[in-house]
Design a protein around this motif. Structure first.
Motif, PDB file in Angstrom:
ATOM      1  N   HIS A 155       0.848  -1.182   0.000  1.00 51.54           N
ATOM      2  CA  HIS A 155       0.000   0.000   0.000  1.00 51.54           C
ATOM      3  C   HIS A 155       0.889   1.240   0.000  1.00 51.54           C
ATOM      4  N   TRP A 156       0.362   2.334  -0.547  1.00 52.27           N
ATOM      5  CA  TRP A 156       1.017   3.656  -0.485  1.00 52.27           C
ATOM      6  C   TRP A 156       2.447   3.614  -1.030  1.00 52.27           C
ATOM      7  N   TYR A 258      -5.710   6.250   3.492  1.00 46.24           N
ATOM      8  CA  TYR A 258      -6.759   5.274   3.792  1.00 46.24           C
ATOM      9  C   TYR A 258      -6.473   3.966   3.072  1.00 46.24           C
ATOM     10  N   ILE A 259      -7.012   2.894   3.657  1.00 45.61           N
ATOM     11  CA  ILE A 259      -6.947   1.552   3.084  1.00 45.61           C
ATOM     12  C   ILE A 259      -8.326   0.935   3.200  1.00 45.61           C
ATOM     13  N   ASP A 285      -5.946   1.838  -1.804  1.00 44.52           N
ATOM     14  CA  ASP A 285      -5.387   2.797  -0.863  1.00 44.52           C
ATOM     15  C   ASP A 285      -5.213   4.125  -1.565  1.00 44.52           C
TER      16      ASP A 285
END
Length: 816
Positions: A155-156, A258-259, A285
């Motif tokens: 993520h990210w 956010y996820i 995400d």
């Protein structure tokens, strides 16, 4: 479980075997004045060991379950050869219990938090889920979930992994000479197994924490299988608001990170010889940044702003069958597909009136610069830089594995795998680029280089793909009686690369591997076992950077090569009484045919990267780990890793391009992620059954830093105008000896449990504090500075691997 084990076998010191009665007891005669050792075994339980002396006449030994208890039956689930969790010289495993203690903590509950505490893993900071594994590049680590290779499990952009600890039952990091069954990496393979649903009981778990809410639901499918559903939603808004009050870096966040994720796993046994499994993950995400800084100082008046929108979506699905056509044969079929889509839009705008410095005015204040005959006090800066990326990766794969038990400890295995990756990239960049334009003579008669800045509008449109084909064969001999395990394997890996209007053929690579395990001593005084492991083998992988190749790069058939490494490991394992284990592993890894790039800075066009495939490296080191297994009052481990990693790009060139400086050239160098020393202490203290204290403490030596000079101004002409900018730069050169400060991460987690022995509800409340020492100590590194004003930025002396504040979090978990 607190019940007597009728039928348990007690193996006496003199070779006699006695069977326990219905009360779990047995009587034997022991010699007076001599301490003797007996072993106790029972199907489905781990073997116990008991020392008998003159201290009494009655002794008790507790056996721990080694399988899975379902309803009224004891079912022992044995894994097929080659997949045990921790094997000296090959891999180190971490159980679901340890995952919950070390990963379910903080503002990001992530399995990688636990993995980064294992020996051989380099420190990477709180917000970086891509560590170096035994001196390898962070991108060399490959992850698989239930056998499915995941192209980008993050993520990210790499801040956190997609693996929530509540969806994983166990994890294994293979960083030694692991089996020929696995490949696609030259440094480390992270294998994870999804939590498996029960075929008899419904279970539900709800978790609430500072930043996320999650759930797990397990539902039987008839009486032969089960389905498990898992979901997580993050809400970082309160944390971001609090961090904005004390951290300038966080104030620019407009949309809190956010996820949103969902995962499932399913299993069904059609017959004793045929089982179906399936698992999948779907998540997204994002983050938004909107920052504006209004300057009203003597040297700068106006605004500079930045906007960023990031959205990443990914998902994959896999299914497979395990079939036993005969008692001595196992066939496993597996297939799956995945998709990842990443979109990013960014904008940086400068609308400033900048004053020339007194030094600049003294040098160029006359008529020596072509343009204005009389310089104004300053100049207007009106620049915009923008980017938009739309990247998509399609991942499809399938494999077949066949194991054949030949008897007398011999096993043969064969397998094939095909994986197809397709990369679709549409990217556009509006950048300001500076190029050397000549020399000027200042008012004192000294010559200086000057540069010209111009806007570049660059577009990338990639439509590439690659077939990764692998096959393996291995023979294994295992004999506990003789204390010898041997595995000899051979793996073949090949890549066929396809571009929009070109194809590239590569030579297949052959990777032989050999592992040998020797049992030196057993049951010798306080030593339960002394084992020696030796292994050597070749590994290969493909650098993800080649996904952007196009015909203009001029790569020819058989010129592209896979990254290769030759790894050799020697390990010693000592199992002591009372659940202590000490392991020591020393290794050497020779890297060759490694892909690397450098910028071609010739000409005024946008600089193109050149691809080369002759990089080399040499990594040497050792890992030591002392582990205390599960006990009533405390358990944990302490590990130390020493890593010496050097790399060389034989055709590398020195560059100094728009703030990007690489002065290593073709010399040997320490990579920027390298750290000589990494120490981790993980301890769980259990004063009572309903209270647990978990502590994580680490020490990591510094990472390489460049030697830097003074910050100096230089003239830059804006192309097509008579305006001259005063820019600032600093001479930097690679240094073998200069390092950032060491880091001292310390985290604490206090857990309170509540359960009813007669019921089915278990609850946990925890309070955690991460980065406790940040207020007292911050590691030092080179400063950063503003290239338009030359001023050093506040707080930039810190080697910022995490936020410079302690992070407090709490959580609640309820399960039925």
């Amino acid at each position: 479980m607190g019940m007597p084990l009728e039928g348990a076998l007690v193996h006496s010191w003199d070779g006699e075997v006695l069977e326990c009665g219905e009360d779990g007891s047995v009587r034997l005669d022991a010699p007076s004045g001599v301490r003797v050792v007996v072993r106790v075994s029972y199907p489905g339980y781990e073997t116990g060991r008991l020392v008998i002396g003159d201290e009494g006449f009655e002794f008790r030994v507790l056996l721990r379950l080694g399988g899975v208890m379902e309803n009224r039956e004891l079912v022992v689930e044995a894994q097929r050869p080659g997949v045990s969790e921790t094997r000296t010289g090959r891999s180190v495993g971490i159980s679901g219990r340890d995952l919950s203690r070390t990963a379910e903590i903080g503002v990001i509950e992530d399995v990688m938090t636990s993995i980064k505490l294992l020996p051989g893993v380099g420190y990477s900071g709180s917000f970086n889920a891509m560590p170096s594994i035994r001196g390898g590049f962070p991108g060399d680590l490959v992850a698989s979930l239930d056998g499915f290779y995941i192209e980008w499990p993050y993520h990210w952009g790499g801040v956190a992994s997609i693996f929530d600890p509540r969806m994983i039952s166990r994890a294994r990091l293979s960083h030694g000479v692991f089996s020929s069954r696995y490949g696609n990496t030259i440094s480390g393979l992270l294998e994870l197994a999804s939590r498996k649903a029960s075929s008899t009981d419904t279970a539900f778990e709800l978790s609430l924490s500072t930043s996320a809410t999650g759930f797990n639901l397990s539902q039987p499918l008839g009486s032969s299988g089960g389905l498990m559903l898992m979901g997580k939603v993050t809400y970082w808004d309160p944390f971001v608001w609090a961090a904005k009050q004390v951290s300038k870096e966080v104030r620019m966040v407009s949309v809190a990170p956010y996820i949103r994720s969902f995962a499932f796993s399913a299993n069904y046994r059609f017959s004793p010889d045929l089982e179906w499994t399936s698992s999948g993950f779907f998540g997204m995400d994002g983050i938004g940044v909107n920052y504006e800084d209004r300057a009203n100082q003597g040297d700068a008046i106006g605004t500079n702003s930045m906007e960023l929108d990031w959205l990443n979506r990914q998902g994959f699905f896999m299914t497979g069958f395990t079939w036993n056509p005969a008692l001595d044969k196992v066939v496993k079929f597996q297939a799956g597909a995945g998709l990842r889509s990443q979109n990013m839009t960014g904008l940086i705008r400068y609308d400033l009136y900048l004053m020339y410095s007194s030094d600049f005015w003294a040098k160029w204040g006359g008529t020596t610069i072509p343009g204005p005959s009389v310089f104004p006090p300053g100049y207007d800066l009106d620049q915009t830089q923008a980017m938009h990326t739309d990247d998509t990766v399609i991942n499809t794969q399938g494999r077949v594995d066949f194991d054949w038990n030949l008897g007398d400890g011999f096993l043969a295995a064969f397998g094939v795998q095909e994986m197809y990756l397709q990369w679709l990239k549409k990217e556009r960049f509006l950048l300001w680029q500076e190029d050397y334009a000549g020399t000027l003579v200042d008012n004192s008669g000294q010559s200086w280089p000057y540069y010209e800045a111009y806007a570049v509008d660059h577009t990338i449109n990639v439509h590439n793909g690659g077939f990764f084909t692998s096959a393996y064969a291995l023979a294994e001999y295992a004999s506990d009686d003789r204390g010898l395990n041997v595995e000899l394997g051979l793996r073949l890996d090949h890549l066929y690369f396809m571009g929009r209007d070109f194809t590239l053929q590569t030579l297949p690579v052959v990777n032989p591997r050999l592992n040998m395990d020797f049992k030196i001593l057993e049951n010798a005084g306080p030593l339960d076992l002394l084992g020696l492991s030796l292994g050597t083998g070749l590994f290969s992988s493909m650098n993800q950077g080649v996904s952007s190749l196009d015909a203009s790069n001029g790569i020819k058939n058989y010129e592209m090569k896979q990254n290769r490494s030759w790894t050799s490991v020697a390990g010693v394992k000592l199992d002591f009484a009372y659940g202590y284990t000490l392991t020591f592993e020393a290794y050497i890894k020779r890297i060759f045919d490694r892909a690397y790039t450098y910028a071609d800075i010739q000409g005024p066009a946008l600089h193109q990267f050149v691809y080369k495939f002759d990089g080399v490296g040499l990594v040497r080191g050792f890992d030591v780990m002392l582990q205390k297994f599960e006990s009533r009052y405390w358990d944990g481990w302490i590990s130390y890793s020493f890593t010496h990693a050097r790399y060389r790009d034989p055709q590398g060139v020195e560059t100094n391009l728009m703030g990007f400086s690489d002065t290593r050239g073709s010399s040997w160098y320490y990579p920027d992620f390298h750290r000589f020393h990494n120490l981790n202490l993980v301890i769980n203290i259990k004063p009572s059954r309903d209270f647990n204290i978990a502590a994580r403490f680490g020490f990591a030596s510094g990472s390489p830093q460049n030697d830097v000079g003074a910050i100096l101004s230089y003239p830059v002409k804006i192309s097509g105008t008579t305006t001259w900018m005063e820019k600032w730069k600093r001479a930097e050169r690679y240094s073998d000896s200069r390092r950032s400060g060491f880091v001292l991460p310390l985290d604490l987690k206090f857990s309170f449990f509540s359960f009813n022995p007669q019921g089915k509800v278990i609850s946990e409340v925890y309070l955690a504090v991460e980065n406790i020492l940040s207020l007292a100590y911050k590691p030092k590194s080179n400063t950063t500075f503003n290239s338009f004003t030359g001023k050093e930025e506040a707080g930039s002396t810190s080697a910022n691997y995490t936020l410079n504040i302690p992070m407090i979090s709490f959580g609640f978990r309820w399960s039925y």
